[in-house]
Design a protein around this motif. Structure first.
Motif, PDB file in Angstrom:
ATOM      1  N   TYR A 192       1.081   5.229   1.536  1.00 22.16           N
ATOM      2  CA  TYR A 192       0.765   6.092   2.594  1.00 22.16           C
ATOM      3  C   TYR A 192       1.654   7.378   2.805  1.00 22.16           C
ATOM      4  O   TYR A 192       2.893   7.718   2.270  1.00 22.16           O
ATOM      5  CB  TYR A 192       1.044   5.197   3.994  1.00 22.16           C
ATOM      6  N   GLY A 230       0.847  -1.154  -0.041  1.00 16.36           N
ATOM      7  CA  GLY A 230       0.132  -0.042   0.005  1.00 16.36           C
ATOM      8  C   GLY A 230       0.875   1.328   0.085  1.00 16.36           C
ATOM      9  O   GLY A 230       2.306   1.193   0.281  1.00 16.36           O
ATOM     10  N   THR A 236      -3.164   6.104   5.062  1.00 11.27           N
ATOM     11  CA  THR A 236      -2.952   5.072   3.963  1.00 11.27           C
ATOM     12  C   THR A 236      -3.966   5.589   2.812  1.00 11.27           C
ATOM     13  O   THR A 236      -5.205   5.730   2.944  1.00 11.27           O
ATOM     14  CB  THR A 236      -3.328   3.623   4.478  1.00 11.27           C
TER      15      THR A 236
END
Length: 293
Positions: free
Chosen positions: A246, A244, A260
């Motif tokens: 962030y 992910g 995030t």
């Protein structure tokens, strides 16, 4: 480079051992079974503790093997004793896809016709663990699937099949991987007969064109707002899902919080964040998050 694919019928069914572990390999195992190439053996990683309760959980390849009455082995080490055990079974082919362990030369040399691997790039470009993410990060317009006869050096074996495909402008790495996996499982089925019949052609990789990829860590997902917007968008696409992307932001009380990015786009040459998940809170619209700072 266009490699010949041989799809003639075989007089005998090859004795195959399949090395693989994650959910990614299940459609490949299904494809092998559907086309009469069901492995006699699945070699996969040992069960691991997972979830909050750390329950011992079998890998997807093991679940598939048990469901289809295929022998499953989960060695901690690919040592000489394990090699002798496989040698005694007289395999024709080893197929290795996302197994998670490095095969020794002794292991690679066991099957009669060789050990083969599906790799999700146009080899020798992007050898190593993260070819899909690397293609997206670098803004490549084209990638592909390579099938190589394995050697001891990482992803350096001669190519027996190759198929190329375009990379979608907004395609995330999980989406691209699904497409490449579909190409790979069909490529495998088309190529096995030529390997067995001795009609397959092999092309050595051009070492001068070799590039290597690195493993991804959670830290790789950090977004730097000072980077070019297209670079941040490619990072968002490449690291979608895991790890992910962030960033950290400072609240009015002076504390920093991790945020995030759940949804983003590239619009008017800008990286536009649309949905976020602030640390300790629920997912929300990015504009609502900014108003709450």
């Amino acid at each position: 480079m266009k490699l010949k694919k041989e799809n003639s019928k075989l007089e005998t069914i090859p004795k195959i051992a399949f090395f693989g572990t994650p959910e990614l390999v299940v459609p490949i195992l299904d494809e092998l079974k559907m086309n009469g190439f069901i492995p006699l053996l699945v070699v996969t990683a040992p069960d691991k503790p997972q979830g909050r309760g750390l329950a011992l959980t079998p890998p997807p390849a093991k679940i598939w093997g048990e469901k289809n009455d295929v022998l499953v082995l989960q060695p901690e080490r690919l040592d000489s004793e394990f090699c002798r055990r496989l040698s005694a079974m007289s395999f024709d082919l080893f197929i290795v896809i996302a197994y998670g362990k490095i095969l020794t030369q002794e292991m690679i040399d066991i099957p009669k016709f060789g050990t083969f691997n599906i790799h999700y790039s146009i080899l020798p470009k992007y050898r190593g663990a993260t070819p899909v993410e690397s293609a997206i990060l670098n803004g490549d317009k084209e990638t592909g699937v390579s099938m190589q006869k394995m050697v001891l050096e990482l992803d350096a074996g001669p190519l027996v099949a190759l198929e190329k495909t375009t990379v979608g402008e907004n395609e995330t790495s999980p989406e691209l991987l699904v497409r490449l996996n579909d190409i790979g499982r069909k490529l495998l089925i088309e190529t096995i007969p030529g390997i067995m019949n001795g009609t397959a052609t092999y092309h050595e990789q051009d070492r001068a064109e070799t590039t290597l990829t690195k493993k991804i860590t959670k830290e790789n997902g950090l977004i730097d707002i000072n980077e070019p917007p297209i670079k941040n968008y490619r990072k968002y696409l490449a690291y979608f899902g895991w790890p992910g992307t962030y960033f950290f932001t400072k609240r009015k009380n002076g504390d920093f919080t991790r945020v995030t990015i759940k949804n983003a786009a590239f619009e008017n040459n800008d990286f536009v964040i649309k949905r976020v998940l602030p640390e300790g809170k629920k997912e929300m619209d990015y504009r609502d998050f900014l108003r709450g700072l």
